[in-house]
Design a protein around this motif. Structure first.
Motif, short mmCIF file in Angstrom:
data_model
loop_
_atom_site.label_atom_id
_atom_site.label_comp_id
_atom_site.label_asym_id
_atom_site.label_seq_id
_atom_site.Cartn_x
_atom_site.Cartn_y
_atom_site.Cartn_z
N ARG A 185 79.68 28.64 81.25
CA ARG A 185 78.99 29.46 82.22
C ARG A 185 77.87 30.21 81.77
NH1 ARG A 185 84.05 33.90 82.45
NH2 ARG A 185 83.46 35.08 80.83
N ILE A 211 75.13 32.60 79.93
CA ILE A 211 73.97 32.25 78.99
C ILE A 211 73.94 30.63 78.40
CG2 ILE A 211 72.69 32.61 76.80
CD1 ILE A 211 73.47 35.55 77.52
N ASP A 219 83.38 24.04 75.46
CA ASP A 219 84.11 25.12 75.74
C ASP A 219 85.39 25.13 75.58
OD1 ASP A 219 82.55 27.69 77.63
OD2 ASP A 219 84.65 27.81 77.51
N ASP A 221 87.76 24.86 70.92
CA ASP A 221 87.80 26.28 70.63
C ASP A 221 87.24 26.52 69.35
OD1 ASP A 221 88.43 28.79 69.66
OD2 ASP A 221 90.57 28.58 70.56
N VAL A 222 86.06 27.59 69.42
CA VAL A 222 85.26 27.42 68.11
C VAL A 222 85.79 27.76 66.93
CG1 VAL A 222 82.87 27.27 69.17
CG2 VAL A 222 84.14 29.57 68.73
N ASN A 270 76.51 29.98 70.88
CA ASN A 270 76.70 30.89 71.89
C ASN A 270 77.93 31.39 72.41
OD1 ASN A 270 75.76 31.87 74.60
ND2 ASN A 270 77.11 30.54 75.24
N SER A 309 73.32 36.62 68.65
CA SER A 309 73.72 38.09 68.19
C SER A 309 73.35 38.84 69.52
CB SER A 309 72.35 38.64 67.03
OG SER A 309 72.77 39.92 67.04
N TYR A 328 82.83 44.13 68.45
CA TYR A 328 81.82 43.16 69.07
C TYR A 328 80.49 43.56 68.13
CZ TYR A 328 78.79 41.07 72.52
OH TYR A 328 77.60 40.35 73.15
N LYS A 349 78.15 40.96 65.89
CA LYS A 349 76.75 40.77 66.20
C LYS A 349 75.80 41.16 65.09
CE LYS A 349 77.87 38.78 69.83
NZ LYS A 349 77.68 37.25 70.23
N GLY A 401 69.40 41.63 75.26
CA GLY A 401 70.04 42.99 75.94
C GLY A 401 70.87 42.79 76.81
N ILE A 419 72.44 41.10 80.02
CA ILE A 419 72.08 40.20 80.83
C ILE A 419 73.18 39.82 81.98
CG2 ILE A 419 71.74 37.52 80.65
CD1 ILE A 419 69.78 39.32 78.83
N THR A 432 75.69 38.02 83.52
CA THR A 432 76.56 36.96 83.30
C THR A 432 78.13 37.71 83.67
OG1 THR A 432 77.39 37.67 81.08
CG2 THR A 432 75.29 36.19 81.32
N MET A 484 80.23 38.22 81.59
CA MET A 484 80.78 39.12 80.76
C MET A 484 80.28 40.52 81.03
SD MET A 484 79.48 38.97 76.48
CE MET A 484 80.72 38.14 75.73
N VAL A 485 78.91 40.57 81.39
CA VAL A 485 78.47 41.93 81.78
C VAL A 485 78.91 42.33 83.12
CG1 VAL A 485 76.21 42.94 82.22
CG2 VAL A 485 76.43 41.72 79.98
P1 NAI Z 1 80.30 34.70 79.21
O1 NAI Z 1 81.56 35.50 78.94
O2 NAI Z 1 79.79 34.64 80.40
O3 NAI Z 1 80.66 33.28 78.61
C1 NAI Z 1 81.06 32.77 77.13
C2 NAI Z 1 81.31 31.41 77.25
O4 NAI Z 1 82.33 31.35 75.84
C3 NAI Z 1 82.43 31.15 78.31
O5 NAI Z 1 82.42 30.05 78.88
C4 NAI Z 1 83.87 31.24 77.24
O6 NAI Z 1 84.91 30.41 77.98
C5 NAI Z 1 83.04 30.29 76.03
N1 NAI Z 1 84.17 30.82 74.92
C6 NAI Z 1 84.70 32.11 74.65
N2 NAI Z 1 85.65 31.96 73.62
C7 NAI Z 1 85.45 30.69 73.10
C8 NAI Z 1 86.02 29.65 72.20
N3 NAI Z 1 86.83 30.43 71.28
N4 NAI Z 1 85.47 28.51 71.94
C9 NAI Z 1 84.49 28.01 72.89
N5 NAI Z 1 84.27 28.83 73.71
C10 NAI Z 1 84.47 29.96 74.02
O7 NAI Z 1 79.18 35.37 77.97
P2 NAI Z 1 77.66 35.51 78.24
O8 NAI Z 1 77.39 36.69 78.69
O9 NAI Z 1 77.00 34.29 78.75
O10 NAI Z 1 77.28 35.36 76.62
C11 NAI Z 1 77.05 34.39 75.81
C12 NAI Z 1 76.85 34.85 74.44
O11 NAI Z 1 75.49 35.77 74.44
C13 NAI Z 1 77.80 35.78 73.70
O12 NAI Z 1 77.87 35.48 72.44
C14 NAI Z 1 77.54 36.85 73.79
O13 NAI Z 1 77.96 37.82 72.91
C15 NAI Z 1 76.09 36.93 73.70
N6 NAI Z 1 75.42 38.36 74.47
C16 NAI Z 1 75.41 38.27 75.72
C17 NAI Z 1 75.06 39.42 76.16
C18 NAI Z 1 75.06 39.84 77.96
O14 NAI Z 1 74.52 40.77 78.16
N7 NAI Z 1 75.52 38.95 78.75
C19 NAI Z 1 74.03 40.44 75.57
C20 NAI Z 1 74.20 40.26 74.33
C21 NAI Z 1 74.75 39.03 73.66
#
Ligand code: NAI
Length: 246
Positions: free
Chosen positions: A15, A17, A36, A62-63, A89, A140, A154, A158, A185, A187, A189, A191-192
């Motif tokens: 899901r 990004i 994932d 799981d990473v 990611n 990051s 967090y 990062k 920044g 985004i 999703t 998470m946000v």
């Molecule tokens: P999200 O929470 O929407 O998606 C993250 C995905 O990573 C999920 O599908 C989740 O199941 C998977 N995941 C979590 N733990 C895992 C693991 N141990 N092994 C494998 N997969 C795992 O997050 P989002 O918002 O798409 O963010 C993606 C990346 O971008 C993250 O690293 C986040 O920290 C970074 N980021 C996001 C921002 C935002 O505003 N959304 C801003 C800055 C960075």
């Protein structure tokens, strides 16, 4: 940008990004490997990739599980012939002010966001070094650069990712491997979206272009950094944040 004949691994691709990034690399001709924590969660992105006639593989990994990561990377190499790009990611949050943060919340975020990137980056780098080519991209965040209220764990990860990115760029350049990070920044999703609306409005207001980002904005940055067009870029952190911290 063209990824014909290239294999691109995206972690956390179910899901947000990660999903947008998998679809972008597919749109640009790449073979896409999505991973994932649960196979079920990957069904939507796999369906969309199939509809777009993209060659794709899914892995439940799981990473934080080093053995599973190494096995996935070797399976990808065996089944696709190479690992050309990895987008590290996958990431989580577990927020709390410093004085209240439980040790478990600190460790969990370090484990996924930092150790997970190490695990995947290391396994990919070993294969890429043998190939003599590859691109590693790490997630990051603006929060890593500037800090954020309630995100001790967090922010530490990062910023740590930036240290790993620069170190790997130095170590792996000789083997034809480029390594860069993207610092998104805010985004929109899942998470946000769980953040309070007034905080999101504040973030939007801080941006000179008065916008929050879309997952596709970050996917575009990853695709550019992985492309031939970015062949002279390594060790950098590309902020994709609508100018929120100017
Ligand atoms: P999200 O929470 O929407 O998606 C993250 C995905 O990573 C999920 O599908 C989740 O199941 C998977 N995941 C979590 N733990 C895992 C693991 N141990 N092994 C494998 N997969 C795992 O997050 P989002 O918002 O798409 O963010 C993606 C990346 O971008 C993250 O690293 C986040 O920290 C970074 N980021 C996001 C921002 C935002 O505003 N959304 C801003 C800055 C960075």
């Amino acid at each position: 940008m063209n990824f014909n004949g290239k294999t691109v691994v995206v972690t956390g691709a179910a899901r947000g990004i990660g999903k947008a990034t998998a679809l972008k690399f597919g749109e640009k001709g790449g073979k896409v490997v999505v991973c994932d924590i649960s196979m079920d969660s990957l069904s939507e992105v796999m369906e969309e990739l199939k509809t777009n006639q993209v060659e794709a593989l899914a892995f439940e990994v799981d990473v934080t599980d080093r053995e599973a990561v190494e096995k996935m990377m070797n399976d990808v190499k065996d089944q696709c012939g190479s690992v050309d790009v990895i987008v590290n990611n996958a990431g989580i949050t577990a927020d709390g002010r410093l004085v209240k943060m439980e040790e478990e919340a600190f460790d969990k975020v370090i484990d996924v966001n930092l150790k997970g990137v190490f695990n995947c980056g290391q396994a990919a780098a070993r294969i890429m070094a043998e190939q003599g080519s590859g691109v590693i991209l790490n997630a990051s965040s603006v929060v890593g650069i500037y800090g954020n209220f309630g995100q001790t764990n967090y922010a530490a990860t990062k910023w740590g990712v930036i240290g790993m990115t620069k170190t790997w760029a130095k170590e792996l350049g000789k083997q034809g491997i480029r390594v860069n990070a993207v610092a998104p920044g805010f985004i929109l999703t899942p998470m946000v979206e769980k953040m309070p609306e007034n905080v999101l409005d504040m973030m939007k207001d801080k941006s000179p272009i008065k916008k929050l980002g879309k997952p596709e904005d970050i996917a575009n940055a990853y695709a550019f950094l992985a492309s031939e067009e970015a062949g002279f870029i390594t060790g950098t952190v590309l902020s994709v944040d609508g100018g929120v911290v100017l």
